[in-house]
Design an enzyme around this catalytic site. Structure first.
Site, PDB file in Angstrom:
ATOM      1  N   ARG A  35      -8.706 -27.225  -9.317  1.00 56.65           N
ATOM      2  CA  ARG A  35      -8.653 -25.793  -9.668  1.00 56.65           C
ATOM      3  C   ARG A  35      -8.116 -25.576 -11.074  1.00 56.65           C
ATOM      4  O   ARG A  35      -8.480 -24.615 -11.741  1.00 56.65           O
ATOM      5  CB  ARG A  35      -7.796 -25.041  -8.650  1.00 56.65           C
ATOM      6  CG  ARG A  35      -8.537 -24.911  -7.350  1.00 56.65           C
ATOM      7  CD  ARG A  35      -7.758 -24.143  -6.343  1.00 56.65           C
ATOM      8  NE  ARG A  35      -8.636 -23.852  -5.211  1.00 56.65           N
ATOM      9  CZ  ARG A  35      -8.239 -23.299  -4.094  1.00 56.65           C
ATOM     10  NH1 ARG A  35      -6.977 -22.943  -3.932  1.00 56.65           N
ATOM     11  NH2 ARG A  35      -9.086 -23.061  -3.129  1.00 56.65           N
ATOM     12  N   LYS A 197     -20.010 -21.247  14.863  1.00 56.35           N
ATOM     13  CA  LYS A 197     -20.361 -20.045  15.629  1.00 56.35           C
ATOM     14  C   LYS A 197     -21.387 -19.157  14.938  1.00 56.35           C
ATOM     15  O   LYS A 197     -21.343 -18.964  13.725  1.00 56.35           O
ATOM     16  CB  LYS A 197     -19.103 -19.215  15.855  1.00 56.35           C
ATOM     17  CG  LYS A 197     -18.112 -19.874  16.775  1.00 56.35           C
ATOM     18  CD  LYS A 197     -16.893 -18.997  16.892  1.00 56.35           C
ATOM     19  CE  LYS A 197     -15.912 -19.562  17.904  1.00 56.35           C
ATOM     20  NZ  LYS A 197     -14.633 -18.868  17.837  1.00 56.35           N
ATOM     21  N   GLY A 353     -16.172 -23.001   2.399  1.00 62.54           N
ATOM     22  CA  GLY A 353     -15.349 -23.810   3.292  1.00 62.54           C
ATOM     23  C   GLY A 353     -15.781 -25.227   3.601  1.00 62.54           C
ATOM     24  O   GLY A 353     -15.729 -26.113   2.759  1.00 62.54           O
ATOM     25  N   GLY A 376     -13.927 -17.985   1.195  1.00 63.40           N
ATOM     26  CA  GLY A 376     -14.064 -16.623   1.710  1.00 63.40           C
ATOM     27  C   GLY A 376     -14.840 -15.732   0.758  1.00 63.40           C
ATOM     28  O   GLY A 376     -15.676 -14.925   1.182  1.00 63.40           O
TER      29      GLY A 376
HETATM   30  P1  AMP Z   1     -17.398 -22.895  10.386  1.00 66.10           P
HETATM   31  O1  AMP Z   1     -15.950 -22.781  10.086  1.00 66.10           O
HETATM   32  O2  AMP Z   1     -17.932 -21.823  11.283  1.00 66.10           O
HETATM   33  O3  AMP Z   1     -18.251 -23.131   9.152  1.00 66.10           O
HETATM   34  O4  AMP Z   1     -17.546 -24.196  11.296  1.00 66.10           O
HETATM   35  C1  AMP Z   1     -17.200 -25.466  10.840  1.00 66.10           C
HETATM   36  C2  AMP Z   1     -16.846 -26.294  12.010  1.00 66.10           C
HETATM   37  O5  AMP Z   1     -17.927 -26.353  12.904  1.00 66.10           O
HETATM   38  C3  AMP Z   1     -16.510 -27.724  11.678  1.00 66.10           C
HETATM   39  O6  AMP Z   1     -15.154 -27.919  11.890  1.00 66.10           O
HETATM   40  C4  AMP Z   1     -17.350 -28.529  12.643  1.00 66.10           C
HETATM   41  O7  AMP Z   1     -16.630 -29.558  13.264  1.00 66.10           O
HETATM   42  C5  AMP Z   1     -17.773 -27.509  13.666  1.00 66.10           C
HETATM   43  N1  AMP Z   1     -19.024 -27.888  14.343  1.00 66.10           N
HETATM   44  C6  AMP Z   1     -20.177 -28.240  13.777  1.00 66.10           C
HETATM   45  N2  AMP Z   1     -21.073 -28.591  14.725  1.00 66.10           N
HETATM   46  C7  AMP Z   1     -20.480 -28.453  15.914  1.00 66.10           C
HETATM   47  C8  AMP Z   1     -20.887 -28.682  17.258  1.00 66.10           C
HETATM   48  N3  AMP Z   1     -22.122 -29.116  17.544  1.00 66.10           N
HETATM   49  N4  AMP Z   1     -19.998 -28.447  18.237  1.00 66.10           N
HETATM   50  C9  AMP Z   1     -18.768 -28.025  17.947  1.00 66.10           C
HETATM   51  N5  AMP Z   1     -18.316 -27.777  16.691  1.00 66.10           N
HETATM   52  C10 AMP Z   1     -19.164 -27.996  15.684  1.00 66.10           C
END
Ligand code: AMP
Length: 395
Positions: A35, A197, A353, A376
């Site tokens: 950074r 999600k 992220g 973010g």
């Molecule tokens: P996000 O913060 O929504 O971008 O999600 C990132 C997280 O999603 C990471 O920590 C991954 O380990 C998790 N992730 C990715 N694929 C899967 C999966 N098939 N089942 C559970 N968690 C997942």
């Protein structure tokens, strides 16, 4: 859009909001200088013009004046990175800051103490912003990581510089990169959205459906789509209250002519653990007791074709649980395809992220056209919002 290069900084005192929220170890040594390095081009240009620099930043989330969050810990590292002996003001306001700023000579760099030692910073307090503003003669925002916050030093302060304000080189690059993906893109445009999600990505998905030709949906959100379409997903992660939404997204994509690509096979595991037993199965036929934790080989082959045919690629979110080595293959492979397509002339932007963490961890950072510095902030821009810190410079 006014950037640094529209100004000559000779004899000016540039008040720069940087994001020096760097990680420190237990001895308060900086463990990652990214950074600080990212802000160097902006600082260099101002010094080269014959100006002086006043750096403002936050560090961590202190509750009042907490020693451990003092920016004094980063003075030596910052001096080394910049090649200039950085002067430190033990307060970001009051006499200490005013005297230090008043004594500053062209070519010198002053770092103010942590802005978040005062709650007024995050509250966006106008009087506090005015005090900060009085220290410099021109305001530069180069902190993308906090551009989505209407804090005193990121947004409110800009009103005290009606004309003398601009984006720093880093922030300008972030905006330009996103523009190249969302507004001035070369087709075909592909967005890869992964992560855990659907709910956390829904606004992004809806906003970019108007901008892309292909959308690859992977990671944990795959299973909400597959279940909605009637598949058997075993114990895979799923948001049961988002099944209708998933179908709506698919319908909207169809109406807009966007091709959606979802994994057809997965690496399924009998537990959420790196040493779990695994098998490759059809994404619609995951046995009970098993959960999909990574994209399978057929899916990756499909994704590779899409990526290689794309001229513009946006990547946000991992394709699997990449933190566990046995489920990192999909994310690594995807990163490699994007790197390969980039080498063939595509423009690639990685933002938000976990995918940024992944490209760094797997050594692919240099092979992407641009890797965003703000998690973010990038997500909010992908959602179609105009960030307050950016708007304040444009006003
Ligand atoms: P996000 O913060 O929504 O971008 O999600 C990132 C997280 O999603 C990471 O920590 C991954 O380990 C998790 N992730 C990715 N694929 C899967 C999966 N098939 N089942 C559970 N968690 C997942």
């Amino acid at each position: 859009m006014k950037t640094l290069n529209d100004f000559n900084f000779n004899n000016k005192k540039a008040l720069i909001r940087v994001d020096f929220n760097v990680p420190l170890d237990e001895n308060f040594n900086v463990t990652d200088v990214n950074r600080i390095e990212a802000a160097k081009p902006t600082i260099d240009k101002i010094l080269a013009d014959g100006g002086s620099v006043i750096l403002m930043s936050h560090l961590g989330r202190p509750k009042g004046k907490e020693e451990q969050y003092s920016l004094k810990h980063i003075v030596d590292t910052t001096s080394k990175v910049l090649g200039v002996d950085v002067i430190f003001a033990t307060d970001c306001r009051g006499e200490v800051a005013q005297n230090a700023a008043a004594n500053l000579q062209p070519g010198q760099v002053l770092l103010l103490e942590n802005l978040r030692f005062y709650p007024e910073e995050e509250a966006g307090d106008v009087a506090f912003a005015k005090e900060l503003a009085s220290l410099g003669t021109i305001y530069v925002n180069d902190a993308f990581g906090t551009a989505h916050r209407a804090h005193a030093s990121t947004t409110i302060i800009a009103q005290f510089f009606p004309n003398e304000k601009c984006f720093g080189l880093l922030l300008a690059k972030e905006i330009e990169s996103l523009n190249r993906v969302l507004n001035n893109s070369v087709k075909p445009v592909t967005a890869v959205l992964g992560g855990s999600k659907v709910s956390s990505k829904i606004t992004v998905i809806e906003n970019i459906l108007d901008k892309v030709d292909h959308m690859i949906l992977g990671g944990g959100m795959t299973f909400t789509f597959v279940k909605a379409l009637g598949g058997k997903i075993g114990d895979s992660i799923c948001e049961d209250d988002k099944l209708d939404l998933a179908l709506e997204i698919l319908q909207k994509a169809k109406e807009k002519g966007v091709q959606i690509h979802i994994p057809v096979d997965v690496v399924a595991a009998n537990a959420f653990a790196n040493d779990a037993q695994t098998q490759i199965v059809d994404v619609r036929e995951i046995p009970d007791g098993w959960q999909g934790l990574d994209a399978g080989p057929k899916s990756l082959e499909n994704f590779r074709k899409v990526i290689m045919d794309s001229k513009t690629i946006l990547w946000n979110g991992p394709l699997g649980v990449f933190e566990m080595p046995n489920f990192a293959n999909g994310t690594i492979s995807l990163g490699e395809y994007i790197a390969e397509s980039t080498a063939h002339g595509a423009f690639s932007l990685v933002g938000g992220g976990d995918s940024v963490a992944a490209v760094k961890q797997f050594g692919l950072e240099e092979k992407m056209s641009y890797v965003s510095t703000g998690g973010g902030a990038m997500l909010e821009m992908l959602e179609g919002r105009i960030l307050p810190g950016i708007q304040a410079i444009l006003d």
